[in-house]
Design an enzyme around this catalytic site. Structure first.
Site, PDB file in Angstrom:
ATOM      1  N   LYS A  82       0.836  -1.219   0.000  1.00 18.92           N
ATOM      2  CA  LYS A  82       0.000   0.000   0.000  1.00 18.92           C
ATOM      3  C   LYS A  82       0.864   1.260   0.000  1.00 18.92           C
ATOM      4  CE  LYS A  82      -2.145  -1.092   3.857  1.00 18.92           C
ATOM      5  NZ  LYS A  82      -1.497  -2.398   4.169  1.00 18.92           N
ATOM      6  N   ARG A 131     -10.246   0.551   8.237  1.00 15.73           N
ATOM      7  CA  ARG A 131      -9.774  -0.790   8.572  1.00 15.73           C
ATOM      8  C   ARG A 131     -10.809  -1.601   9.314  1.00 15.73           C
ATOM      9  NH1 ARG A 131      -3.900   0.336   8.571  1.00 15.73           N
ATOM     10  NH2 ARG A 131      -2.870  -1.550   9.213  1.00 15.73           N
ATOM     11  N   ARG A 158      11.489  -4.992   5.213  1.00 12.58           N
ATOM     12  CA  ARG A 158      11.263  -3.581   4.840  1.00 12.58           C
ATOM     13  C   ARG A 158      12.239  -2.655   5.576  1.00 12.58           C
ATOM     14  NH1 ARG A 158       5.406  -1.446   5.345  1.00 12.58           N
ATOM     15  NH2 ARG A 158       5.561  -2.661   7.247  1.00 12.58           N
ATOM     16  N   ARG A 217      10.863  -0.632  11.043  1.00 15.19           N
ATOM     17  CA  ARG A 217       9.743  -0.337  11.948  1.00 15.19           C
ATOM     18  C   ARG A 217       9.725  -1.314  13.116  1.00 15.19           C
ATOM     19  NH1 ARG A 217       4.418   0.416   8.296  1.00 15.19           N
ATOM     20  NH2 ARG A 217       3.541  -0.904   9.922  1.00 15.19           N
ATOM     21  N   ARG A 276      -0.618  -8.890  13.024  1.00 14.79           N
ATOM     22  CA  ARG A 276      -1.241  -7.866  12.152  1.00 14.79           C
ATOM     23  C   ARG A 276      -1.999  -8.536  11.001  1.00 14.79           C
ATOM     24  NH1 ARG A 276       4.074  -4.819  11.047  1.00 14.79           N
ATOM     25  NH2 ARG A 276       2.976  -4.027   9.212  1.00 14.79           N
TER      26      ARG A 276
HETATM   27  P1  AP5 Z   1       4.697  -1.507   1.876  1.00 15.02           P
HETATM   28  O1  AP5 Z   1       4.334  -0.771   0.650  1.00 15.02           O
HETATM   29  O2  AP5 Z   1       5.412  -0.759   2.932  1.00 15.02           O
HETATM   30  O3  AP5 Z   1       3.417  -2.286   2.478  1.00 15.02           O
HETATM   31  P2  AP5 Z   1       2.093  -1.764   3.188  1.00 15.02           P
HETATM   32  O4  AP5 Z   1       0.955  -2.426   2.516  1.00 15.02           O
HETATM   33  O5  AP5 Z   1       2.103  -0.288   3.282  1.00 15.02           O
HETATM   34  O6  AP5 Z   1       2.281  -2.466   4.590  1.00 15.02           O
HETATM   35  P3  AP5 Z   1       2.182  -1.857   6.063  1.00 15.02           P
HETATM   36  O7  AP5 Z   1       2.950  -2.837   6.932  1.00 15.02           O
HETATM   37  O8  AP5 Z   1       2.579  -0.443   6.119  1.00 15.02           O
HETATM   38  O9  AP5 Z   1       0.699  -2.024   6.351  1.00 15.02           O
HETATM   39  P4  AP5 Z   1       0.028  -2.000   7.714  1.00 15.02           P
HETATM   40  O10 AP5 Z   1      -1.353  -1.894   7.302  1.00 15.02           O
HETATM   41  O11 AP5 Z   1       0.356  -3.144   8.589  1.00 15.02           O
HETATM   42  O12 AP5 Z   1       0.727  -0.772   8.476  1.00 15.02           O
HETATM   43  P5  AP5 Z   1       0.212   0.688   8.828  1.00 15.02           P
HETATM   44  O13 AP5 Z   1       1.377   1.567   8.901  1.00 15.02           O
HETATM   45  O14 AP5 Z   1      -0.906   1.048   7.951  1.00 15.02           O
HETATM   46  O15 AP5 Z   1       5.565  -2.784   1.423  1.00 15.02           O
HETATM   47  C1  AP5 Z   1       6.070  -3.725   2.368  1.00 15.02           C
HETATM   48  C2  AP5 Z   1       7.454  -4.204   1.914  1.00 15.02           C
HETATM   49  O16 AP5 Z   1       7.320  -4.970   0.719  1.00 15.02           O
HETATM   50  C3  AP5 Z   1       8.419  -3.072   1.568  1.00 15.02           C
HETATM   51  O17 AP5 Z   1       9.708  -3.427   1.973  1.00 15.02           O
HETATM   52  C4  AP5 Z   1       8.338  -2.956   0.035  1.00 15.02           C
HETATM   53  O18 AP5 Z   1       9.552  -2.486  -0.537  1.00 15.02           O
HETATM   54  C5  AP5 Z   1       8.044  -4.394  -0.370  1.00 15.02           C
HETATM   55  N1  AP5 Z   1       7.180  -4.478  -1.559  1.00 15.02           N
HETATM   56  C6  AP5 Z   1       6.112  -3.689  -1.872  1.00 15.02           C
HETATM   57  N2  AP5 Z   1       5.556  -4.084  -3.038  1.00 15.02           N
HETATM   58  C7  AP5 Z   1       6.268  -5.164  -3.451  1.00 15.02           C
HETATM   59  C8  AP5 Z   1       6.168  -6.020  -4.603  1.00 15.02           C
HETATM   60  N3  AP5 Z   1       5.230  -5.831  -5.530  1.00 15.02           N
HETATM   61  N4  AP5 Z   1       7.064  -7.030  -4.704  1.00 15.02           N
HETATM   62  C9  AP5 Z   1       8.034  -7.220  -3.764  1.00 15.02           C
HETATM   63  N5  AP5 Z   1       8.173  -6.440  -2.660  1.00 15.02           N
HETATM   64  C10 AP5 Z   1       7.313  -5.416  -2.508  1.00 15.02           C
HETATM   65  O19 AP5 Z   1      -0.373   0.456  10.290  1.00 15.02           O
HETATM   66  C11 AP5 Z   1       0.479   0.178  11.383  1.00 15.02           C
HETATM   67  C12 AP5 Z   1      -0.330   0.077  12.672  1.00 15.02           C
HETATM   68  O20 AP5 Z   1      -0.976   1.338  12.947  1.00 15.02           O
HETATM   69  C13 AP5 Z   1      -1.470  -0.940  12.661  1.00 15.02           C
HETATM   70  O21 AP5 Z   1      -1.010  -2.234  13.017  1.00 15.02           O
HETATM   71  C14 AP5 Z   1      -2.417  -0.344  13.703  1.00 15.02           C
HETATM   72  O22 AP5 Z   1      -1.966  -0.622  15.013  1.00 15.02           O
HETATM   73  C15 AP5 Z   1      -2.280   1.151  13.487  1.00 15.02           C
HETATM   74  N6  AP5 Z   1      -3.281   1.682  12.522  1.00 15.02           N
HETATM   75  C16 AP5 Z   1      -3.025   2.305  11.336  1.00 15.02           C
HETATM   76  N7  AP5 Z   1      -4.164   2.653  10.713  1.00 15.02           N
HETATM   77  C17 AP5 Z   1      -5.178   2.257  11.532  1.00 15.02           C
HETATM   78  C18 AP5 Z   1      -6.591   2.318  11.432  1.00 15.02           C
HETATM   79  N8  AP5 Z   1      -7.208   2.855  10.353  1.00 15.02           N
HETATM   80  N9  AP5 Z   1      -7.327   1.782  12.459  1.00 15.02           N
HETATM   81  C19 AP5 Z   1      -6.723   1.230  13.536  1.00 15.02           C
HETATM   82  N10 AP5 Z   1      -5.387   1.142  13.694  1.00 15.02           N
HETATM   83  C20 AP5 Z   1      -4.619   1.642  12.697  1.00 15.02           C
HETATM   84 MG    MG Z   2       2.217   1.139   4.862  1.00 20.62          MG
END
Ligand code: AP5
Ligand code: MG
Ligand code: ZN
Length: 214
Positions: free
Chosen positions: A13, A88, A127, A160, A171
């Site tokens: 994402k 979410r 990552r 992270r 997660r």
């Molecule tokens: P990346 O693009 O960073 O993946 P992502 O989908 O953004 O994954 P996240 O881990 O950021 O998602 P998340 O939902 O767990 O975290 P968030 O910060 O939102 O890619 C991942 C890796 O893969 C990278 O190294 C990249 O280079 C590689 N990659 C990408 N595409 C690729 C491909 N095609 N092929 C190969 N490699 C690839 O949330 C964190 C925490 O915050 C949550 O756990 C929760 O506690 C809280 N939170 C955030 N939003 C909310 C909400 N709305 N409600 C409640 N809690 C929330």
């Molecule tokens: Mg992300």
């Protein structure tokens, strides 16, 4: 254009959001990034969110919804927005619907990045993120030219604190239970676009571009 990116942790994402906001000139609203910035600044919101994030649990809806409502009132969202990691839960999706309704606007597309769960842990654990500009790398799939150094700004790369195997597994389970039902929710609204996230990063973006041009 008013967009949502859906997908499990590690789906890509954040990586695709960076491409999308650059091409379409949209504000990138990532609730995870907003919480991490608050944790870094030591705000009350950050302190409250940290306990949940460290365990890989969701931050309670009450804390998230108000934050996004406020963010969507800001002027820069007049041209549209790219929501990454929100909504979410069903209550968050319903809250977003009513905010948009009050603003007299609707979603353009919900982009669902679909990835085999087997690759998610490796993606998240490998990552690395730039401390200065936030650019995302992967030690194997998208490495920086120099180890630990950002290609774009020479900033230091870090991992992270929730990108360890145990927290990532939780997660993913939380995503399956609480967020995956949103796929059906948005399918019903006819806004859902499904993208194969197992392809190379550039190919995933090319498919997103194609879908958004329709
Ligand atoms: P990346 O693009 O960073 O993946 P992502 O989908 O953004 O994954 P996240 O881990 O950021 O998602 P998340 O939902 O767990 O975290 P968030 O910060 O939102 O890619 C991942 C890796 O893969 C990278 O190294 C990249 O280079 C590689 N990659 C990408 N595409 C690729 C491909 N095609 N092929 C190969 N490699 C690839 O949330 C964190 C925490 O915050 C949550 O756990 C929760 O506690 C809280 N939170 C955030 N939003 C909310 C909400 N709305 N409600 C409640 N809690 C929330
Ligand atoms: Mg992300
Ligand atoms: Zn950088």
């Amino acid at each position: 254009m008013r967009l949502i990116l859906l997908g499990p942790p590690g789906a890509g994402k954040g990586t695709q959001a960076a491409n999308i906001v650059k091409k379409y000139q949209l504000p990138h609203i990532s609730t995870g990034d907003i919480f991490r910035a608050n944790i870094k600044q030591g705000t009350d919101l950050g302190n409250r969110a940290k306990a949940f994030m460290d365990k890989g649990e969701l931050v309670p809806d009450s804390l998230v919804v108000e934050l996004v409502e406020d963010r969507l009132q800001q002027d820069d969202t007049k041209v549209g927005f790219m929501l990454d990691g929100f909504p979410r839960t069903l209550p968050q999706a319903e809250a977003l619907d009513s905010v948009l309704e009050n603003m007299g606007s609707t979603l353009s597309y919900v982009v669902n990045i679909v990835v085999d769960p087997a690759v998610l842990v490796e993606r998240a654990v490998g990552r690395r993120i730039c401390r200065d500009c936030g650019a995302t790398y992967h030690v194997k799939f998208n490495p920086s030219k120099e180890d630990g150094v950002c290609d774009l700004c020479s900033g230091e790369l870090y991992q992270r604190s929730d990108d360890n195997e145990e927290t990532v597994s939780n997660r993913i389970a939380v995503y399956t239970n609480e967020t995956a039902p949103l796929v059906d929710y948005y399918k019903k609204s006819g806004k859902l676009v499904t993208i194969d996230g197992l392809q190379d990063i550039d190919k995933v973006f090319a498919d997103i571009e194609k879908a958004l041009e329709v």
